[in-house]
Design a protein around this motif. Structure first.
Motif, short mmCIF file in Angstrom:
data_model
loop_
_atom_site.label_atom_id
_atom_site.label_comp_id
_atom_site.label_asym_id
_atom_site.label_seq_id
_atom_site.Cartn_x
_atom_site.Cartn_y
_atom_site.Cartn_z
N GLY A 546 0.81 -1.21 0.00
CA GLY A 546 0.00 0.00 0.00
C GLY A 546 0.84 1.26 0.00
N GLU A 547 0.17 2.38 0.06
CA GLU A 547 0.81 3.69 0.07
C GLU A 547 0.31 4.48 1.27
N GLY A 548 1.15 5.37 1.77
CA GLY A 548 0.72 6.31 2.79
C GLY A 548 0.11 5.67 4.00
N ALA A 549 -1.11 6.10 4.34
CA ALA A 549 -1.77 5.67 5.56
C ALA A 549 -1.99 4.16 5.60
N GLU A 550 -2.25 3.55 4.42
CA GLU A 550 -2.49 2.10 4.40
C GLU A 550 -1.24 1.33 4.79
N LYS A 551 -0.08 1.80 4.36
CA LYS A 551 1.17 1.13 4.72
C LYS A 551 1.36 1.18 6.24
N PHE A 552 1.10 2.33 6.84
CA PHE A 552 1.26 2.45 8.29
C PHE A 552 0.21 1.62 9.04
N ALA A 553 -1.01 1.56 8.49
CA ALA A 553 -2.05 0.74 9.14
C ALA A 553 -1.65 -0.72 9.15
N ASN A 554 -1.07 -1.22 8.05
CA ASN A 554 -0.57 -2.58 8.02
C ASN A 554 0.48 -2.81 9.09
N LEU A 571 12.35 -6.05 19.13
CA LEU A 571 12.22 -5.10 18.04
C LEU A 571 13.52 -4.33 17.89
N PHE A 572 14.02 -4.26 16.66
CA PHE A 572 15.26 -3.52 16.39
C PHE A 572 14.99 -2.03 16.34
N MET A 573 15.96 -1.27 16.81
CA MET A 573 15.85 0.19 16.88
C MET A 573 15.45 0.78 15.53
N GLY A 574 14.64 1.80 15.58
CA GLY A 574 14.11 2.45 14.39
C GLY A 574 12.79 1.86 13.94
N SER A 575 12.63 0.55 14.18
CA SER A 575 11.36 -0.09 13.80
C SER A 575 10.23 0.37 14.69
N GLU A 576 10.56 0.87 15.89
CA GLU A 576 9.49 1.29 16.81
C GLU A 576 8.81 2.57 16.34
N PHE A 577 9.39 3.29 15.39
CA PHE A 577 8.67 4.43 14.81
C PHE A 577 8.55 4.31 13.30
N GLY A 578 8.76 3.12 12.77
CA GLY A 578 8.52 2.88 11.36
C GLY A 578 9.52 3.54 10.44
N GLN A 579 10.82 3.39 10.75
CA GLN A 579 11.83 3.92 9.82
C GLN A 579 11.58 3.30 8.45
N GLY A 580 11.67 4.11 7.41
CA GLY A 580 11.27 3.67 6.08
C GLY A 580 12.40 3.32 5.16
N TRP A 581 13.58 3.11 5.68
CA TRP A 581 14.70 2.71 4.84
C TRP A 581 15.57 1.73 5.60
N GLU A 582 16.47 1.08 4.87
CA GLU A 582 17.33 0.04 5.45
C GLU A 582 18.31 0.65 6.45
N TRP A 583 18.58 -0.09 7.49
CA TRP A 583 19.52 0.36 8.52
C TRP A 583 20.93 0.50 7.94
N ASN A 584 21.59 1.59 8.32
CA ASN A 584 22.98 1.86 7.93
C ASN A 584 23.78 2.04 9.21
N ASP A 596 6.74 13.60 11.80
CA ASP A 596 5.60 13.19 11.00
C ASP A 596 4.61 12.42 11.87
N ASP A 597 3.33 12.75 11.78
CA ASP A 597 2.32 12.14 12.65
C ASP A 597 2.23 10.63 12.48
N GLN A 598 2.40 10.14 11.26
CA GLN A 598 2.29 8.69 11.05
C GLN A 598 3.38 7.94 11.82
N HIS A 599 4.61 8.43 11.74
CA HIS A 599 5.71 7.78 12.45
C HIS A 599 5.54 7.95 13.96
N LYS A 600 5.13 9.13 14.37
CA LYS A 600 4.88 9.37 15.79
C LYS A 600 3.79 8.43 16.31
N GLY A 601 2.78 8.18 15.46
CA GLY A 601 1.72 7.28 15.85
C GLY A 601 2.19 5.85 16.06
#
Length: 733
Positions: A546-554, A571-584, A596-601
């Motif tokens: 999905g895109e946007g809100a649907e991705k976060f709802a999933n 849970l690995f760090m960053g996943s708790e707020f939905g980081q959207g890229w691979e860990w570096n 961003d409200d979605q990540h904060k949520g």
């Protein structure tokens, strides 16, 4: 001096003499006490009486043996002395390592030789001690096949001729006591193989400190000066870490949790993490921090999984005692600390364990057993008792000396099977013709037995990806003896399901449900670890369709499913707020996303999941027992399924319902076992998580309508792409 003595002097000068204690120091010759010293940088050497400060004798330079000084004295009995050296106009005093007797005793040598010295780190390595009335550092190293072993450092101009060590008994250990050397001394070992050929300089396998990479020397660290302040935690730890307690783990790579861009993008120190990381994890409601390996390692890109200094907390973030300050801070905040432990392999760096004394000492000689083709690393020889002792002592060391609460053992599958990642003909069967590594299995059983016997309330966790039986079964019941096992099958199946377009999920319903069928075969941890956000996999959020809100709802629905599922959480760090890229590992995780409200949520949801989890016995008390779980409904066509979790008294069960389609379902009946009010404890679609806000107005009263084998049922609103949890309100008794 006899011709034999002169020959020894010449060998000392050349660096080919392997028994210096027989010549150097104080020896009786013809009834008189004589002193011999080797110092190639000195012009003159004088012996000084330590009691009076008066000169005893001026030592005479020896012909054809540059750097050797010798003199008889007028004394017939042994005495304490120091040395005064002169070079040009410069003069300095120092103790003489060769006037001191051995430190290790016969019992130490026996236990070391037997491979059963459970406090091995207290004898090998570098230890600041008082010996024969002198303060200094004792060094000891196991190198049974070396012809000569020397201590080298700035204190002797890195000259391997100057401080050749004493070989003790038959254990293969070499030792030397160095007067005056203190905390912070940088050192290595110089070894000659059995043919007298110089080997690459080696770091101390038991070194408690190390230089900053890329430098590779060991550093003397005093183990005994830290003042622990975690007594309350240590007393209560046993009650906190049982399988019937909530365990929610925040996995962290210290080098990239948070960096300081204004200071050359440096990572936080142990002391800064003791303040910032600990307070964050506490606020998020996790019960434990798990660190990727903190043992010293030469290559940042290995993330610590190719360690060389198993006994040294990496200097990247501070000193040994600063690491202890971090552990102390975790405990004072009520958090347990788990570290990743790597007894499966070690890198080939020249200063490390490989061919340590010129022979394959720690590793197998046969590359079919001693070389890992995937990681290009050496594999420990678990069949050698001294190697088992080295590794088991390391496990005990982290727990005893650093108060670590648990070890997550890396890559257990690679240890269990001789054919792991090997083609036919590239591995050696065991004595029974099978593929199991019987020596490694024995090592793991012995480690778990000794760790649990030695320390109250600790835990060991296996990263084991196969169906090997009994990983978390006690050793005396036929298992490997781990406390917990990572549920890699659950992780793979459920992530694969969540990646599907919701329209197609009904065809893959078995993947999301399958974990329930074996959830109690082991004591499981459900891991969404660093391994799931590297090597092209993207992030956990990336996996969601999905895109946007649907991705976060999933993502929110998936996390609700995970926290409601039997098993401890990771849970690995960053996943708790939905980081959207691979860990570096070279960069901070994306803290700016919290604007961003979605990540904060998502972050708010994880915090609430941890809170509800810790406050709700039905979600953890019977995590590892089948009687704590009942599947209520599994509807593939709707991608809806529901289950019950029970506490030990079965008075306050929890109903978990997942709807993995974007279709909201009003008036959906779900069966429950008890009549009364069921309070909605958590809804991943709530507005505070940036969801759509559909829900059940705080709770629902069960109707006397039987559904799916349950005598009562709830008429529910199931928001799209959501997980909802309800707890039964037990009547007062």
């Amino acid at each position: 001096m006899s011709a034999k003595g002169q020959g020894a002097f010449q060998e000392l000068s050349r660096g080919s003499f392997d028994d210096p204690f027989s010549v150097l120091g104080l020896h009786e010759i013809d009834g008189m006490q004589c002193i011999t010293v080797f110092h190639p940088d000195a012009d003159a050497v004088e012996a000084i009486d330590v009691e009076t400060g008066q000169s005893i004798a001026a030592l005479v330079p020896q012909p054809d043996a540059h750097g050797v000084f010798h003199s008889s004295t007028d004394r017939t009995k042994r005495f304490a002395y120091s040395l005064r050296f002169t070079r040009g106009t410069e003069s300095w005093d120092a103790g003489d390592a060769y006037r001191h007797g051995p430190v290790l005793g016969e019992l130490d040598e026996y236990l070391i030789g037997e491979g059963s010295h459970l406090r091995l780190w207290e004898k090998l390595g570098a230890h600041i001690i008082d010996h024969e009335g002198v303060r200094g550092t004792h060094f000891a190293v196991w190198a049974p096949n070396a012809k000569r072993v020397s201590l080298i450092g700035d204190f002797n101009a890195w000259d391997g001729r100057r401080n050749v060590m004493r070989k003790t008994g038959g254990s293969g250990v070499w030792e030397i006591f160095m007067p005056g050397l203190a905390d912070g001394t940088v050192y290595k070992f110089e070894l000659q193989d059995d043919q007298g050929q110089l080997l690459p300089e080696k770091a101390d396998p038991f070194g408690f400190g190390a230089e900053h990479p890329p430098r590779t020397a060991s550093v003397v660290r005093d183990l005994h000066k830290y003042d622990w302040q975690d007594e309350n935690w240590m007393k209560s730890r046993g009650a906190r870490q049982r399988i019937d307690q909530p365990v929610s783990v925040y996995e962290v790579h210290l080098g990239s949790w948070r960096r300081i861009p204004e200071e050359d993008n440096r990572p936080l120190s142990y002391l800064e993490n003791a303040r910032d990381l600990v307070s964050y994890v506490k606020d998020m409601g996790f019960t434990h921090i798990e660190l990727l390996p903190v043992s010293e390692h030469p290559f940042d890109g290995s993330w610590g999984y190719q360690p060389i200094g198993l006994f040294a907390p990496t200097i990247r973030y501070g000193t040994l005692d600063e690491f202890r300050t971090f552990v102390d801070a975790c405990h004072r905040a009520g958090l347990g600390l788990i570290i990743d432990w790597v007894p499966g392999h070690f890198p080939e760096d020249k200063h490390g364990l490989g061919r340590f004394d010129g022979t394959p000492l720690y590793e197998h000689a046969d590359p079919r057993e001693g070389w890992h083709p995937d990681w290009r690393t050496f594999i420990y020889n678990y069949g050698r008792t001294e190697v088992q002792n080295f590794l088991i002592a390391n496990a005990l060391y982290w727990m005893r000396e650093h108060h670590v609460d648990g070890l997550r053992v890396d890559a257990v599958a690679s240890m269990l099977y001789r054919d792991y990642s090997r083609a036919e003909g590239e591995w050696v069967p065991n004595d029974q013709g099978g593929r199991e590594n019987l020596e490694a299995i024995d090592f793991l059983k012995r480690t778990n037995t000794l760790v649990y016997a030695d320390m109250d309330g600790v835990m060991t966790i296996a990263e084991e990806s196969t169906a090997f039986p009994g990983v978390s079964i006690p050793v005396d019941a036929g298992g490997l003896g781990f406390g917990f096992k990572w549920n890699m099958g659950w992780m793979n199946d459920t992530l694969s399901y969540m990646q599907e377009n919701p329209v197609h999920r009904k065809y893959h319903h078995n993947k999301i449900e399958f974990g329930f069928h074996y959830a109690f075969s082991e004591n499981f941890v459900l891991p969404l670890s660093h391994d799931e956000v590297v090597h092209g996999k993207g992030s956990i959020l990336d996996r969601m369709p999905g895109e946007g809100a649907e991705k976060f709802a999933n993502l929110r629905a998936y996390y609700g499913f995970m926290w409601g599922h039997p098993g401890k959480k990771l849970l690995f760090m960053g996943s708790e707020f939905g980081q959207g890229w691979e860990w570096n590992h070279n960069e901070s995780i994306g803290w700016h996303l919290l604007d961003d409200d979605q990540h904060k949520g998502v972050q708010t949801l994880v915090r609430d999941l941890n809170r509800v989890y810790a406050q709700t016995p039905a979600l953890y008390q019977l995590d590892c027992k089948a009687e704590g779980f009942a599947l209520v409904e599994s509807n593939a066509d709707e991608s809806v399924f529901a289950w019950l979790r029970f506490d030990e008294e079965r008075k306050r069960p929890v109903l978990v319902v997942c709807n993995f389609t974007p279709v909201g379902r009003e008036g959906r009946r779900i069966g429950v076992p008890l009549k009364g009010r069921w309070t909605e404890r958590l809804n991943t679609d709530a507005e505070c998580y940036c969801g759509g806000g559909l829900g059940n107005l705080g709770g629902v009263v069960a109707d006397e309508i039987a559904v799916t084998g349950q005598p009562f049922s709830l008429c529910l609103t199931l928001p799209p792409l959501s997980t909802v949890m309800f707890e039964f309100e037990a009547p007062d008794t």
